[in-house]
Design an enzyme around this catalytic site. Structure first.
Site, mmCIF file in Angstrom:
data_model
loop_
_atom_site.group_PDB
_atom_site.id
_atom_site.type_symbol
_atom_site.label_atom_id
_atom_site.label_comp_id
_atom_site.label_asym_id
_atom_site.label_seq_id
_atom_site.Cartn_x
_atom_site.Cartn_y
_atom_site.Cartn_z
ATOM 1 N N CYS A 51 0.869 -1.176 0.000
ATOM 2 C CA CYS A 51 0.000 0.000 0.000
ATOM 3 C C CYS A 51 0.912 1.233 0.000
ATOM 4 C CB CYS A 51 -0.892 -0.029 1.239
ATOM 5 S SG CYS A 51 -2.110 1.290 1.292
ATOM 6 N N CYS A 93 -20.263 19.112 -15.957
ATOM 7 C CA CYS A 93 -19.441 18.799 -14.784
ATOM 8 C C CYS A 93 -18.354 17.807 -15.159
ATOM 9 C CB CYS A 93 -20.332 18.227 -13.675
ATOM 10 S SG CYS A 93 -19.418 17.653 -12.233
#
Length: 283
Positions: A108, A134
């Site tokens: 990670c 958007c």
């Protein structure tokens, strides 16, 4: 050993072992082939072939380049830190036996600790720029398209340098909410991207997109070459012949100003779908 100069935020993570906020890193959704190297010393750390999606909020790898990463047990004994074996830069933590891949390993890693070196040079990839309301919704469809290796959202077309989202929302910067699409021309084409652009928004709306009203939400194609402009004009003509009144503008591409990190891959991180964009087959 000579190190690369770090920004204060890079130093906070790499030297002082902080953690960047989840779902804000540059490389979470990067699908491009290449190598991830240490931000501080440029040592190769991970191959893109070992990257996988763990939905944890940070880039995940189930293997490292041999000898590149060192594991250190945290003082509390609860977690195992991973650092660059060459310079000691903090990368993140490693977790085992979670079942994500057959290797039962998850590195990670903070995006900010890494630098990505693409297998293909930038000259082999192409960029296209589309505004269709958007930018969260525009990017949602492009980032999933075959042949697209990366997307960014930001602003283009206005007169304000380095605009913030708040400034653009004031509707006086001249900028459009724009999606930058980086694609492999050997796997897709600008023509395919144009079709997707028109098929994922209401290109007949003149004042915005759906409930988002304002100049920053208007439909626009920013072309980077005469070929792109001609293709855009071709498809606008096709739509006109189909009976549509096309409101999409054509403008030459200018400086693309990347938006704040929390806007990038917004719907992917939220786990939801766009409220004002949907796919409708036309071509």
């Amino acid at each position: 050993m000579k190190f690369n100069q770090l920004t204060p935020e890079e130093e906070r993570v790499i030297v002082y072992k902080a953690t960047e906020m989840p779902y804000t890193g540059e490389y979470i959704n990067n699908k491009e082939e290449g190598t991830y190297v240490c931000k501080r010393c440029n040592a190769p750390l991970y191959r893109s072939s070992d990257k996988f999606d763990s939905h944890c909020g940070w880039p995940s790898f189930d293997d490292e380049i041999e000898g590149a990463v060192k594991r250190i047990l945290d003082a509390g004994g609860q977690r195992t830190e991973i650092v660059c074996a060459n310079c000691g830069a903090h990368l993140g933590h490693v977790f085992l036996n979670e079942g994500f891949t057959l290797k039962q390993t998850r590195h990670c890693v903070n995006s900010i600790s890494l630098k990505f070196i693409p297998a293909k040079s930038e000259s082999e990839l192409k960029k296209a720029y589309f505004a269709s309301g958007c930018f969260w919704g525009t990017e949602y469809f492009f980032m999933k398209a075959p042949g697209v290796v990366k997307t960014n959202v930001g602003f283009m077309g206005g007169h304000v340098d380095h605009p913030t989202y708040e400034q653009v929302c004031q509707k006086n910067t001249g900028h459009f909410e724009t999606t930058e699409v980086i694609y492999d021309p050997e796997k897709t084409s600008y023509e395919n991207l144009l079709k997707l652009f028109f098929e994922t928004h209401d290109f007949t709306q003149t004042d915005g997109q759906g409930p988002d009203i304002g100049p920053q939400y208007r439909s626009c194609i920013f072309y980077s070459s005469s070929d792109e402009k001609q293709l855009a004009e071709k498809y606008i003509q096709i739509l006109n012949e189909k009976g549509y009144v096309v409101a999409t503008m054509l403008k030459p591409a200018s400086t693309f100003w990347k938006a704040e990190n929390y806007h990038q891959q917004y719907y992917e991180h939220k786990g939801t779908k766009p409220y004002c964009h949907k796919y409708t087959r036309i071509f």
